[in-house]
Each structure stands twice: as structure tokens, then as C-alpha cells.
Design a protein around this motif. Sequence first.
Motif, PDB file in Angstrom:
ATOM      1  N   SER A  32       0.671  -1.225  -0.148  1.00  0.00           N
ATOM      2  CA  SER A  32       0.035  -0.026  -0.024  1.00  0.00           C
ATOM      3  C   SER A  32       0.873   1.310   0.098  1.00  0.00           C
ATOM      4  CB  SER A  32      -0.830   0.002   1.227  1.00  0.00           C
ATOM      5  OG  SER A  32      -0.118   0.005   2.418  1.00  0.00           O
ATOM      6  N   GLU A  33       2.130   1.120   0.181  1.00  0.00           N
ATOM      7  CA  GLU A  33       3.008   2.618   0.190  1.00  0.00           C
ATOM      8  C   GLU A  33       3.191   2.915  -1.169  1.00  0.00           C
ATOM      9  OE1 GLU A  33       6.916   2.341   2.254  1.00  0.00           O
ATOM     10  OE2 GLU A  33       6.170   0.430   3.680  1.00  0.00           O
ATOM     11  N   SER A  34       3.125   4.122  -1.515  1.00  0.00           N
ATOM     12  CA  SER A  34       3.391   4.629  -2.824  1.00  0.00           C
ATOM     13  C   SER A  34       4.720   4.994  -2.808  1.00  0.00           C
ATOM     14  CB  SER A  34       2.436   5.915  -2.914  1.00  0.00           C
ATOM     15  OG  SER A  34       3.234   7.190  -2.907  1.00  0.00           O
ATOM     16  N   LEU A  35       5.576   4.253  -4.045  1.00  0.00           N
ATOM     17  CA  LEU A  35       6.902   4.404  -4.020  1.00  0.00           C
ATOM     18  C   LEU A  35       7.101   5.355  -5.244  1.00  0.00           C
ATOM     19  CD1 LEU A  35       7.839   0.624  -3.448  1.00  0.00           C
ATOM     20  CD2 LEU A  35       7.991   2.684  -1.651  1.00  0.00           C
ATOM     21  N   LEU A  36       7.923   6.257  -5.154  1.00  0.00           N
ATOM     22  CA  LEU A  36       8.528   6.993  -6.040  1.00  0.00           C
ATOM     23  C   LEU A  36       9.826   6.650  -6.652  1.00  0.00           C
ATOM     24  CD1 LEU A  36       7.348  10.425  -4.687  1.00  0.00           C
ATOM     25  CD2 LEU A  36       6.051   9.071  -6.176  1.00  0.00           C
ATOM     26  N   PRO A  37      10.152   6.434  -7.944  1.00  0.00           N
ATOM     27  CA  PRO A  37      11.433   5.871  -8.459  1.00  0.00           C
ATOM     28  C   PRO A  37      12.526   6.673  -7.937  1.00  0.00           C
ATOM     29  CG  PRO A  37       9.647   5.698  -9.934  1.00  0.00           C
ATOM     30  CD  PRO A  37       9.054   6.207  -9.054  1.00  0.00           C
ATOM     31  N   SER A  38      12.321   8.063  -7.933  1.00  0.00           N
ATOM     32  CA  SER A  38      13.470   9.047  -7.919  1.00  0.00           C
ATOM     33  C   SER A  38      13.975   9.115  -6.242  1.00  0.00           C
ATOM     34  CB  SER A  38      13.123  10.292  -8.337  1.00  0.00           C
ATOM     35  OG  SER A  38      11.732  10.836  -7.730  1.00  0.00           O
ATOM     36  N   THR A  39      12.956   8.663  -5.441  1.00  0.00           N
ATOM     37  CA  THR A  39      13.146   8.930  -3.858  1.00  0.00           C
ATOM     38  C   THR A  39      13.284   7.422  -3.312  1.00  0.00           C
ATOM     39  OG1 THR A  39      10.906   9.276  -3.381  1.00  0.00           O
ATOM     40  CG2 THR A  39      12.377  11.121  -3.934  1.00  0.00           C
ATOM     41  N   ASP A  40      12.845   6.541  -3.628  1.00  0.00           N
ATOM     42  CA  ASP A  40      12.767   5.195  -3.005  1.00  0.00           C
ATOM     43  C   ASP A  40      13.229   4.332  -3.767  1.00  0.00           C
ATOM     44  OD1 ASP A  40      11.145   6.361  -1.022  1.00  0.00           O
ATOM     45  OD2 ASP A  40       9.059   6.313  -2.268  1.00  0.00           O
ATOM     46  N   ALA A  41      14.350   4.521  -4.582  1.00  0.00           N
ATOM     47  CA  ALA A  41      15.072   3.311  -5.225  1.00  0.00           C
ATOM     48  C   ALA A  41      15.333   2.016  -4.351  1.00  0.00           C
ATOM     49  CB  ALA A  41      16.298   3.979  -5.872  1.00  0.00           C
ATOM     50  N   PRO A  42      15.816   2.475  -3.225  1.00  0.00           N
ATOM     51  CA  PRO A  42      16.257   1.070  -2.454  1.00  0.00           C
ATOM     52  C   PRO A  42      14.858   0.213  -2.043  1.00  0.00           C
ATOM     53  CG  PRO A  42      17.220   3.209  -1.408  1.00  0.00           C
ATOM     54  CD  PRO A  42      16.309   3.402  -2.574  1.00  0.00           C
ATOM     55  N   LYS A  43      13.896   0.975  -1.745  1.00  0.00           N
ATOM     56  CA  LYS A  43      12.504   0.308  -1.442  1.00  0.00           C
ATOM     57  C   LYS A  43      12.104  -0.374  -2.642  1.00  0.00           C
ATOM     58  CE  LYS A  43      10.915   3.267   2.198  1.00  0.00           C
ATOM     59  NZ  LYS A  43       9.867   3.903   2.902  1.00  0.00           N
ATOM     60  N   ILE A  44      12.263   0.152  -3.669  1.00  0.00           N
ATOM     61  CA  ILE A  44      11.744  -0.525  -4.737  1.00  0.00           C
ATOM     62  C   ILE A  44      12.513  -1.796  -5.225  1.00  0.00           C
ATOM     63  CG2 ILE A  44      11.556  -0.135  -7.466  1.00  0.00           C
ATOM     64  CD1 ILE A  44      10.775   2.829  -6.857  1.00  0.00           C
ATOM     65  N   LYS A  45      13.870  -1.514  -5.059  1.00  0.00           N
ATOM     66  CA  LYS A  45      14.734  -2.820  -5.196  1.00  0.00           C
ATOM     67  C   LYS A  45      14.128  -4.084  -4.460  1.00  0.00           C
ATOM     68  CE  LYS A  45      19.599  -4.253  -5.151  1.00  0.00           C
ATOM     69  NZ  LYS A  45      20.857  -3.714  -5.130  1.00  0.00           N
ATOM     70  N   ILE A  46      14.036  -3.634  -3.099  1.00  0.00           N
ATOM     71  CA  ILE A  46      13.639  -4.722  -2.178  1.00  0.00           C
ATOM     72  C   ILE A  46      12.236  -5.251  -2.590  1.00  0.00           C
ATOM     73  CG2 ILE A  46      12.839  -5.170   0.169  1.00  0.00           C
ATOM     74  CD1 ILE A  46      15.128  -3.214   1.162  1.00  0.00           C
ATOM     75  N   ARG A  47      11.385  -4.222  -2.890  1.00  0.00           N
ATOM     76  CA  ARG A  47       9.916  -4.704  -3.306  1.00  0.00           C
ATOM     77  C   ARG A  47      10.045  -5.833  -4.647  1.00  0.00           C
ATOM     78  NH1 ARG A  47       5.537  -6.023  -2.050  1.00  0.00           N
ATOM     79  NH2 ARG A  47       5.330  -4.297  -0.683  1.00  0.00           N
ATOM     80  N   LYS A  48      10.951  -5.459  -5.493  1.00  0.00           N
ATOM     81  CA  LYS A  48      11.235  -6.267  -6.853  1.00  0.00           C
ATOM     82  C   LYS A  48      11.836  -7.665  -6.164  1.00  0.00           C
ATOM     83  CE  LYS A  48      11.553  -2.575 -10.291  1.00  0.00           C
ATOM     84  NZ  LYS A  48      12.491  -2.245 -11.210  1.00  0.00           N
ATOM     85  N   ALA A  49      12.809  -7.584  -5.400  1.00  0.00           N
ATOM     86  CA  ALA A  49      13.418  -8.913  -4.895  1.00  0.00           C
ATOM     87  C   ALA A  49      12.278  -9.682  -4.154  1.00  0.00           C
ATOM     88  CB  ALA A  49      14.482  -8.383  -3.665  1.00  0.00           C
ATOM     89  N   ASN A  50      11.423  -9.117  -3.331  1.00  0.00           N
ATOM     90  CA  ASN A  50      10.504  -9.850  -2.661  1.00  0.00           C
ATOM     91  C   ASN A  50       9.486 -10.806  -3.528  1.00  0.00           C
ATOM     92  OD1 ASN A  50       8.884 -10.348  -0.252  1.00  0.00           O
ATOM     93  ND2 ASN A  50       7.305  -9.774  -1.316  1.00  0.00           N
ATOM     94  N   ASP A  51       9.068  -9.824  -4.970  1.00  0.00           N
ATOM     95  CA  ASP A  51       8.235 -10.513  -5.816  1.00  0.00           C
ATOM     96  C   ASP A  51       8.823 -11.571  -6.505  1.00  0.00           C
ATOM     97  OD1 ASP A  51       6.415  -8.408  -5.322  1.00  0.00           O
ATOM     98  OD2 ASP A  51       6.951  -7.221  -7.070  1.00  0.00           O
ATOM     99  N   MET A  52      10.301 -11.359  -6.935  1.00  0.00           N
ATOM    100  CA  MET A  52      11.143 -12.545  -7.451  1.00  0.00           C
ATOM    101  C   MET A  52      11.286 -13.694  -6.395  1.00  0.00           C
ATOM    102  SD  MET A  52      12.796 -13.746  -9.854  1.00  0.00           S
ATOM    103  CE  MET A  52      13.314 -12.408 -10.828  1.00  0.00           C
ATOM    104  N   ALA A  53      11.533 -13.516  -5.018  1.00  0.00           N
ATOM    105  CA  ALA A  53      11.749 -14.662  -4.343  1.00  0.00           C
ATOM    106  C   ALA A  53      10.333 -15.303  -4.118  1.00  0.00           C
ATOM    107  CB  ALA A  53      11.768 -13.989  -3.029  1.00  0.00           C
ATOM    108  N   TYR A  54       9.079 -14.582  -4.187  1.00  0.00           N
ATOM    109  CA  TYR A  54       7.809 -15.209  -4.242  1.00  0.00           C
ATOM    110  C   TYR A  54       7.700 -16.223  -5.471  1.00  0.00           C
ATOM    111  CZ  TYR A  54       2.718 -15.607  -3.440  1.00  0.00           C
ATOM    112  OH  TYR A  54       1.262 -16.049  -3.282  1.00  0.00           O
ATOM    113  N   SER A  55       7.995 -15.340  -6.740  1.00  0.00           N
ATOM    114  CA  SER A  55       7.799 -16.256  -7.822  1.00  0.00           C
ATOM    115  C   SER A  55       8.847 -17.611  -7.756  1.00  0.00           C
ATOM    116  CB  SER A  55       8.098 -15.486  -8.877  1.00  0.00           C
ATOM    117  OG  SER A  55       7.076 -14.382  -8.951  1.00  0.00           O
ATOM    118  N   MET A  56       9.893 -17.501  -7.270  1.00  0.00           N
ATOM    119  CA  MET A  56      10.611 -18.539  -7.327  1.00  0.00           C
ATOM    120  C   MET A  56      10.458 -19.565  -6.382  1.00  0.00           C
ATOM    121  SD  MET A  56      13.019 -18.477  -9.752  1.00  0.00           S
ATOM    122  CE  MET A  56      12.560 -17.456 -11.018  1.00  0.00           C
ATOM    123  N   LEU A  57       9.770 -19.361  -5.284  1.00  0.00           N
ATOM    124  CA  LEU A  57       9.459 -20.134  -4.280  1.00  0.00           C
ATOM    125  C   LEU A  57       8.399 -21.143  -4.993  1.00  0.00           C
ATOM    126  CD1 LEU A  57       9.559 -18.451  -0.818  1.00  0.00           C
ATOM    127  CD2 LEU A  57      10.629 -20.517  -1.435  1.00  0.00           C
TER     128      LEU A  57
END
Length: 91
Positions: A50-75
Amino acid sequence: MDEDNKSFKPIQFSGKKEDYTMWAAKFLSFAQVKGYKGVLTGADKVPKASESLLPSTDAPKIKIRKANDMAYSMLHISVKDDVSFGAIYNA
């Protein structure tokens, strides 16, 4: 598809209790190579969807969100029994 995806494939889990320890260790090694081990171990805190992530300011959070999506898919891809699939699906 990048070269990394051609070289490494997730390790299949049989669903048997006696295979879990070895599978878990191998899957965490796979996750380390792919860059999402931190979300699996809890070292990286995943931002809420539900957090709104802005690419210019939240790059680390966006990277972690993408990593989480990848982990879920690989599981999901790595399990073949109904019980394990159900546990991941309901997580």
C-alpha cells in the motif's frame, strides 16, 4: 532473458520432510546469487504494497519490493507438492 537466468535454475523441493534441510540451504544459496536472500531471511524489510513508491526517491525500497516479488515467484516455481504450494500461496 539475461545470462544469469540461463545459468541458475531454482532447486525443486520434493515436499518430503527429509529433503527440506538440504533444499532450504540450496535455495538460500540460489537466492543469494539472484539477489533476494535478504527478503527471505528478514534482513531486508519489504515495504507494504500500500506504500506509494516514487522511483526518484525510493530506489532502495523499489529494489527490495522487486526482490520480494522474485523470491515469491521462485518459491512457487520450486515446489511441486500441494502442501508446500498451499503454504506459499497463502503466505
